[in-house]
Design an enzyme around this catalytic site. Structure first.
Site, short mmCIF file in Angstrom:
data_model
loop_
_atom_site.label_atom_id
_atom_site.label_comp_id
_atom_site.label_asym_id
_atom_site.label_seq_id
_atom_site.Cartn_x
_atom_site.Cartn_y
_atom_site.Cartn_z
CB THR A 17 -0.92 0.00 1.24
OG1 THR A 17 -1.74 -1.18 1.18
CG2 THR A 17 -1.80 1.22 1.29
CG ASN A 44 -7.22 -8.26 -4.27
OD1 ASN A 44 -7.19 -7.54 -5.27
ND2 ASN A 44 -7.93 -7.95 -3.21
CB SER A 55 2.72 -7.19 0.27
OG SER A 55 2.47 -7.09 1.64
CG HIS A 103 0.94 -9.79 4.39
ND1 HIS A 103 -0.38 -10.15 4.30
CD2 HIS A 103 1.01 -8.53 3.91
CE1 HIS A 103 -1.08 -9.13 3.79
NE2 HIS A 103 -0.26 -8.13 3.55
CB THR A 152 15.49 3.01 11.79
OG1 THR A 152 15.97 4.27 12.26
CG2 THR A 152 16.49 1.92 12.12
CB CYS A 203 -10.44 -4.66 3.36
SG CYS A 203 -9.58 -5.08 1.87
N1 PLP Z 1 -2.65 -5.19 -3.68
C1 PLP Z 1 -3.24 -6.40 -3.65
C2 PLP Z 1 -3.61 -7.07 -4.94
C3 PLP Z 1 -3.49 -7.03 -2.43
O1 PLP Z 1 -4.07 -8.24 -2.40
C4 PLP Z 1 -3.11 -6.37 -1.23
C5 PLP Z 1 -3.41 -6.98 0.08
O2 PLP Z 1 -4.53 -7.32 0.39
C6 PLP Z 1 -2.50 -5.12 -1.33
C7 PLP Z 1 -2.29 -4.56 -2.56
C8 PLP Z 1 -2.05 -4.37 -0.11
O3 PLP Z 1 -0.87 -4.95 0.39
P1 PLP Z 1 -0.32 -4.57 1.85
O4 PLP Z 1 -1.04 -5.45 2.80
O5 PLP Z 1 1.15 -4.88 1.81
O6 PLP Z 1 -0.56 -3.14 2.03
#
Ligand code: PLP
Length: 373
Positions: free
Chosen positions: A72, A151, A199, A201, A237, A325
């Site tokens: 993000t 996603n 990202s 995670h 940092t 979300c």
């Molecule tokens: N873009 C996509 C396609 C995602 O699935 C997500 C996470 O849900 C993000 C962006 C946001 O990533 P982050 O959790 O690192 O902000």
């Protein structure tokens, strides 16, 4: 109660080896990477070797990788600086992007002199490439922002084609690869991508750490001001243990990429086969979808729709309605809203997303519980 986690597009469990590496770094590598003494230099070496590991896997140069707190943040930075500092006057995107992109673009449209145009989405969730080609008929300096794998429904955009079109038309290309990095090979020498975000995670690494790839021909200005970390592009940092965890997770993903992709695809096919047998009127949302995401429209009544996630949750089964979300919210998913008819939007759509930690037995339990609702 056994927990069954089928929500790997929202986030993934961390690999044990990644946790071990992060603990080791937290215990022994506590120096500030900006300090000039050996304890600081040792932390700095971890940051730089992590950067090199990522660059090796994406086939780019290490200096093109900048660590951020999340994808993000990376997308906010890139999109904002493109408009403020690179003279972008027009953004071409789609209404099925992640909110990290969509809401950033909307905020930029309100704040700056930038026009936004959205590519049509076909009913199968794919982009209308003819429309995209037509959108290039403009003299405004353009940035195209399109994700790789969606996603929510898992549709896969042709980023080679989009990148080539951008290059031919002198446009910049920002690509959200959050759902694909670590799950397939992405060769940045083969693709015309200017900016990419990722990202940790989502590929069995820690939360709160991501990175941006900034092609070296583009010079952005920072989003955050402060210290000289990340060559001044991202002050603050460095989260050394997070960075070490990210690169370890990416390295392990690439070491196992073929086997895990094959295994996960088999799980998805198994799940889809069983769903079709048990709910013959079920439909998949999206066509040509990625191997770990299955988004389905269940032929359930409206009363059942309201309680479906709750009922699965009390049985210990985690799946998602739309994106994470939005779970629990009554608003329909902004992605499905672009594709489905109004009556279908009222029916429950479930996103089931897999990882190599899932098993066929878990899928059997999920289907059994779904039938009992
Ligand atoms: N873009 C996509 C396609 C995602 O699935 C997500 C996470 O849900 C993000 C962006 C946001 O990533 P982050 O959790 O690192 O902000």
């Amino acid at each position: 109660m056994q927990k069954i986690y089928l929500d790997n597009a929202a986030t993934t469990p961390i690999r044990q080896e990644v946790i071990d590496e992060m603990v080791r770094v937290m215990q022994t590598e506590y120096g500030n990477p900006s300090s000039t003494h050996s304890i600081g230099r040792s932390s700095k070496a971890i940051v730089e070797s992590s950067r090199k590991i990522i660059a090796k896997h994406l086939n780019c140069s290490a200096q093109e990788i900048i660590f951020t707190s999340s994808a993000t943040e990376a997308s906010n930075w890139i999109l904002k600086s493109c408009v403020k500092d690179l003279g972008i006057k027009r953004i071409v995107s789609s209404k099925i992007e992640h909110h990290a992109t969509l809401y950033t673009i909307q905020a930029l449209e309100n704040e700056f002199d930038v026009k936004v145009e959205y590519i049509n989405i076909l009913p199968n969730g794919n982009l209308d490439y003819t429309h995209l080609e037509n959108l290039f008929a403009s003299n405004d300096k353009t940035l195209v922002s399109l994700m790789h794998v969606n996603n929510e429904i898992g549709v896969v955009n042709d980023i080679k084609r989009i990148g080539d079109l951008c290059q031919q038309n002198n446009a910049l290309f920002h690509c959200d690869t959050v759902q694909s990095i670590g799950k397939m090979v992405i060769d940045l020498q083969e693709l015309n991508i200017d900016f990419l975000v990722s990202s940790a995670h989502k590929f069995h690494g820690p939360k709160g750490i991501g990175f941006a790839y900034i092609n070296k021909k583009n010079v952005l200005q920072p989003l955050l001001f402060g210290g000289e970390q990340e060559k001044g592009w991202r002050a603050g940092t460095e989260a050394v243990h997070q960075i070490a965890g990210l690169s370890k997770a990416l390295d392990l993903s690439f070491q196992n990429i073929e086997n895990e992709a094959k295994y996960v695809l088999e799980l998805k096919q198994y799940c889809w086969g069983k769903l079709k047998n048990n709910f013959p009127e079920i439909k998949e949302n999206g066509e040509n979808t990625f191997y770990n995401i299955l988004n389905v429209l269940l032929p359930f009544t409206e009363e059942k729709t309201a309680m479906i996630l709750f009922n699965l949750d009390i049985k210990g089964i985690a799946v998602s309605r739309g994106s994470a979300c939005q779970s629990g919210s009554v608003k329909p998913s902004h992605v499905l809203a672009q594709m489905l008819r109004d009556d279908d939007l009222k029916k429950p759509s479930l996103r089931i997303s897999f990882s190599h930690y899932n098993t066929k037995e878990e899928i059997d339990v999920f289907i059994k519980e779904l039938k009992e609702i």
